[in-house]
Scaffold this motif. Structure first.
Motif, short mmCIF file in Angstrom:
data_model
loop_
_atom_site.label_atom_id
_atom_site.label_comp_id
_atom_site.label_asym_id
_atom_site.label_seq_id
_atom_site.Cartn_x
_atom_site.Cartn_y
_atom_site.Cartn_z
N HIS A 60 34.00 -32.35 -21.43
CA HIS A 60 33.04 -32.27 -22.53
C HIS A 60 33.10 -30.90 -23.20
N VAL A 61 33.15 -29.86 -22.40
CA VAL A 61 33.19 -28.50 -22.95
C VAL A 61 34.50 -28.28 -23.69
N GLU A 62 35.59 -28.79 -23.14
CA GLU A 62 36.89 -28.64 -23.77
C GLU A 62 36.93 -29.33 -25.13
N VAL A 63 36.31 -30.50 -25.22
CA VAL A 63 36.25 -31.22 -26.49
C VAL A 63 35.50 -30.38 -27.51
N GLY A 64 34.55 -29.61 -27.06
CA GLY A 64 33.87 -28.69 -27.95
C GLY A 64 32.46 -29.09 -28.30
N ILE A 65 31.55 -28.85 -27.39
CA ILE A 65 30.14 -29.06 -27.69
C ILE A 65 29.62 -27.71 -28.17
N SER A 66 29.61 -27.54 -29.46
CA SER A 66 29.18 -26.27 -30.03
C SER A 66 28.19 -26.50 -31.15
N ARG A 67 27.58 -25.44 -31.62
CA ARG A 67 26.58 -25.55 -32.68
C ARG A 67 27.18 -26.07 -33.97
N SER A 68 28.44 -25.80 -34.22
CA SER A 68 29.05 -26.17 -35.48
C SER A 68 29.64 -27.58 -35.46
#
Length: 102
Positions: free
Chosen positions: A12-20
């Protein structure tokens, strides 16, 4: 494919759970993301590691953990109050372990 909870979290983190990240890419509604953002600085506001002034604090890992949990358990989504449990776990464990324990 991910096998255990730690691997699921890393994916999940690698896929990119970010603010943007867009709503479609994150798999979360704008309302869920907004609830997480609102609760981040409400979580142990007097603790130095969760302060808005902490540059190297635990707010970014807490954000990732809460968004990942909401994404992993869509029938529940984000549940207010889990932020305190997640924050407590982050004080004593790394992100992957905290996710496993949640």
């Amino acid at each position: 494919p991910p096998v255990g909870l730690r691997e699921i979290y890393a994916a999940h983190v690698e896929v990119g759970i970010s603010r943007s990240e867009t709503e479609e890419a994150s798999g979360l509604s704008a309302a869920q993301r907004r609830e997480v953002e609102q609760d981040l600085l409400r979580t142990f506001p007097e603790h130095a590691l969760f302060s808005s002034h902490a540059r190297q604090g635990l707010v970014p890992p807490l954000r990732r953990l809460l968004l990942c949990l909401a994404r992993q358990v869509p029938t529940v989504g984000y549940c207010q109050g889990i932020n305190f449990i997640a924050a407590f776990l982050l004080l004593h464990a790394d992100e992957g372990t905290a996710f496993e324990l949640l």
